[in-house]
Design an enzyme around this catalytic site. Structure first.
Site, PDB file in Angstrom:
ATOM      1  CE  LYS A  83      -4.970   8.918  -1.249  1.00 55.11           C
ATOM      2  NZ  LYS A  83      -4.301   7.658  -0.903  1.00 55.11           N
ATOM      3  CG  ASN A  88      -1.729  -1.290   1.314  1.00 50.80           C
ATOM      4  OD1 ASN A  88      -1.440  -2.118   2.155  1.00 50.80           O
ATOM      5  ND2 ASN A  88      -2.670  -1.491   0.405  1.00 50.80           N
ATOM      6  CB  ILE A 134       0.544   6.228   2.652  1.00 57.49           C
ATOM      7  CG1 ILE A 134       1.995   6.470   3.070  1.00 57.49           C
ATOM      8  CG2 ILE A 134      -0.090   5.143   3.505  1.00 57.49           C
ATOM      9  CD1 ILE A 134       2.128   7.259   4.354  1.00 57.49           C
ATOM     10  CB  CYS A 135      -3.056   3.251  -0.802  1.00 54.97           C
ATOM     11  SG  CYS A 135      -4.762   2.895  -1.153  1.00 54.97           S
ATOM     12  CG  LEU A 136      -4.303   4.862   5.963  1.00 54.67           C
ATOM     13  CD1 LEU A 136      -4.415   3.363   6.164  1.00 54.67           C
ATOM     14  CD2 LEU A 136      -3.266   5.434   6.920  1.00 54.67           C
TER      15      LEU A 136
END
Lengths: 509, 151
Positions: B92, B79, B86-88
């Site tokens: 978002k 992620n 960072i994909c969190l």
């Protein structure tokens, strides 16, 4: 009276026409339309083009109705209607069954508030709750935080008096300024009816009245109301925004089907159900699939099907610049079909082989490679025809201009008057209409399963194709003002078109 | 530059006074909205023993919009991409103004303990994590040793 007119029309088709009448005849089958139009015309569609004000009035009526039945604020009524496609009956029914569940699914209440067990069953309790939600004005209740005692807002970390705090049914309390800035940030991002509580993991929705109480800047208020209005229209199945550029019209119809609506203001024609270009006989999902596919594959397809072809006899290079598939080579005068490059003589009959695609019966035994090639070949077969008609339609204006020029020169040479030639424009309009439907028969056929129904469809499609080509040929070559022959051809083409639609256009009202 | 909102001052004070175990966030000398962050790799994760540097920036409309956080130390994680992005969800669409720097950093630490290859940002890493988790974890250990352990 009616029967008299019908008699007149019928004699028309027999070749005995009354010139006065024909000048104003649009080529439509008027005698059929006198019958019940819903049955006679597969494309018949009742709708209204309304303005924003009309729609606001219509929606407000629904809101008021619900207010009086449930005794709730207009703001909460809007949330409930938005969540139930503006169906008052459904809201009232759900309310009577389980008011608590209704409020939770509409995100007016959080799912697990420790309420008394009567709330889920007793409508009276829930109704009292609704009343409280609506009338308390969202100020954090005095019992929880006495107004004189100050409290810290978890967002701005400043301490303020209790009366500066607001909360929704979930009880998450934040100060007035933070709510306001938060609303403005959300509105700026285009969010309106879906604004949620500021607390983490809380999905309780902020109703319109709280937003409009706190947001005071006129620009932001206007924006909020615009976005909310869009959400309301989109959630209403009987309403559809006109897709025309900058058009404010909203089309309303109680028949929610894939029929063609034409905007009164900007004249954009579109499918009422999906808002895309009208696509009968293909249905909304299939046309979407097809258009996506075409967008993906268009490069390959364009590459393979070049814009020019060689004359099958003398091999001179020919660019197609008009509508008709019946080509006559300017060099060797050979008549051939643009689609299959075969001799046109074999196309004259009703059996128009060219629009049929024959499945290779041994496909299952072939290797994956061959299957892929076969799939591409099948796709290209339909794509080429789809694209071909689409191009022809795009050249329509050019065709009409050419027609006008030809008529001008005829009139100058003394053969007929300008009025005598007007019928050709009607014929050209009908041709465009038929070609449009024909274009949309190809995605339909592409996704159809092989079988007798597909055979029947392709048979009718071939017949329509043949009649359209005949008509196109006749319009381009019309030499006299004697319109009997052309009128007949128009009638036949339109009949083929409506027959096909009647048999295959899904009428799912 | 406008004066620092009370909320940021409060959060900074609390971060200094009651630091979260395994997380260290210090504001930049010249910019109180820019934080130098150090997160230690959680125990029982392939990142154990690693010291990861991150940068965190509080945008003008914080806390209405989420802080911007990025890994500076290279890390092998489904992620987190090559650039450290960072994909969190809480950074978002799940951001809420009630969240804080502290809670965000805790979420990032939790992401190190529980990678989510079904919602990938680094596609090649996520792919390997799904088809051959053992090898992916080995890679993550290697990268941790190589980039996140100071001799």
């Amino acid at each position: 009276m009616d029967s008299d007119i019908e008699m007149d029309m019928e004699s028309d088709n027999d070749g005995e026409y009354d010139d006065d009448y024909d000048y104003y005849n649009t080529g439509e089958d008027c005698d059929v339309e006198r019958l019940d139009p819903k049955r006679a015309d597969p494309e018949y569609f009742e709708y209204e083009c309304l303005t924003v004000e009309d729609i606001e009035k219509l929606l407000n009526e629904r809101v008021e109705k619900l207010n009086t039945i449930l005794q709730i604020t207009p703001s909460l009524a809007k949330v409930l209607l938005l969540e139930h496609q503006w169906n008052n009956v459904a809201v009232v029914e759900k309310y009577r069954q389980d008011a608590n569940a209704l409020l939770v699914t509409a995100r007016i209440k959080p799912p697990s508030v420790a309420v008394t067990d009567t709330a889920s069953t007793s409508a009276a309790a829930a109704s009292a709750q609704l009343l409280r939600l609506g009338s308390s004005g969202y100020k954090t209740t005095a019992s929880a935080t006495p107004q004189y005692r100050s409290q810290m807002c978890p967002v701005c970390a400043s301490s303020q008096l209790g009366d500066k705090f607001y909360s929704l049914a979930c009880g998450h309390s934040f100060c007035k300024d933070c709510w306001t800035i938060y609303f403005e940030t959300q509105i700026f991002q285009g969010i309106s009816t879906q604004i949620g509580c500021m607390a983490q993991m809380c999905n309780v929705r902020v109703p319109e009245d709280l937003v409009l109480t706190l947001v005071t800047r006129p620009v932001m208020r206007d924006k909020y109301q615009q976005f909310a209005f869009k959400d309301y229209v989109k959630s209403h199945p009987e309403l559809r925004f006109c897709p025309g550029p900058n058009c404010q019209i909203i089309v309303q119809s109680s028949e929610i089907s894939a029929k063609r609506a034409i905007c009164k203001a900007c004249h954009t024609g579109f499918c009422f159900r999906c808002g895309m270009d009208y696509h009968a006989p293909t249905d909304c999902q299939v046309i979407k699939k097809w258009l996506t596919k075409c967008a993906d594959d268009s490069e390959t397809a364009n590459y393979i099907s070049a814009h020019t072809k060689d004359c099958p006899k003398c091999h001179i290079c020919i660019e197609k610049n008009g509508g008709c598939n019946h080509m006559q080579c300017f060099n060797c005068k050979h008549d051939f079909c643009w689609m299959c490059l075969g001799d046109w003589k074999t196309h004259g009959s009703e059996y128009y082989e060219c629009s049929r695609y024959k499945d290779n019966p041994n496909i299952a035994n072939e290797s994956v490679h061959v299957q892929a090639r076969e799939a591409l070949k099948k796709y290209l077969h339909y794509y080429e025809r789809w694209e071909n008609h689409s191009k022809s339609l795009k050249l329509e204006q050019q065709t009409i201009d050419r027609l006008r020029q030809r008529i001008n020169s005829k009139v100058m040479n003394g053969s007929g008057t300008w009025i005598d030639w007007q019928y050709l424009f009607n014929a050209a309009a009908l041709l465009a209409k038929c070609r449009y439907t024909l274009q949309y028969t190809y995605p339909y056929a592409y996704y159809m399963e092989a079988g007798s129904r597909k055979n029947l469809f392709e048979y009718q499609q071939a017949q329509l194709e043949a009649e359209i080509e005949n008509l196109s040929w006749k319009i381009e070559r019309a030499e006299t003002t004697d319109l009997g022959d052309l009128e007949n051809q128009m009638d036949i083409a339109e009949k083929r078109r409506t027959t096909l639609l009647k048999d295959f256009f899904p009428v799912d009202a | 530059m406008s004066s620092l909102p009370r909320r940021i001052i409060k959060e900074t004070q609390r971060l200094m006074q009651e630091p979260v175990p395994g997380i260290n966030a210090i504001p930049d000398e010249n910019n109180a909205r820019y934080f130098h962050v150090i997160v230690t790799g959680p125990n029982d994760s392939p990142f154990e023993g690693g010291v990861f540097k991150l940068e965190l920036f509080l945008p003008e409309d914080y806390p209405m919009s989420a802080p911007k956080v990025r890994f500076i130390t290279k890390i092998y994680h489904p992620n987190i991409d090559r650039l450290g992005r960072i994909c969190l969800d809480v950074l978002k669409d799940k951001w809420s103004p009630a969240l804080q720097i502290r809670t965000i950093l805790l979420s990032i630490q939790a992401l190190l303990s529980a990678p989510n290859p079904d919602d990938p940002l680094a596609n090649d890493v996520a792919e390997l994590w799904k088809v051959n988790e053992a090898e992916a974890i080995r890679n993550a250990r290697e990268w941790t040793q190589k980039y996140a352990v100071e001799d």
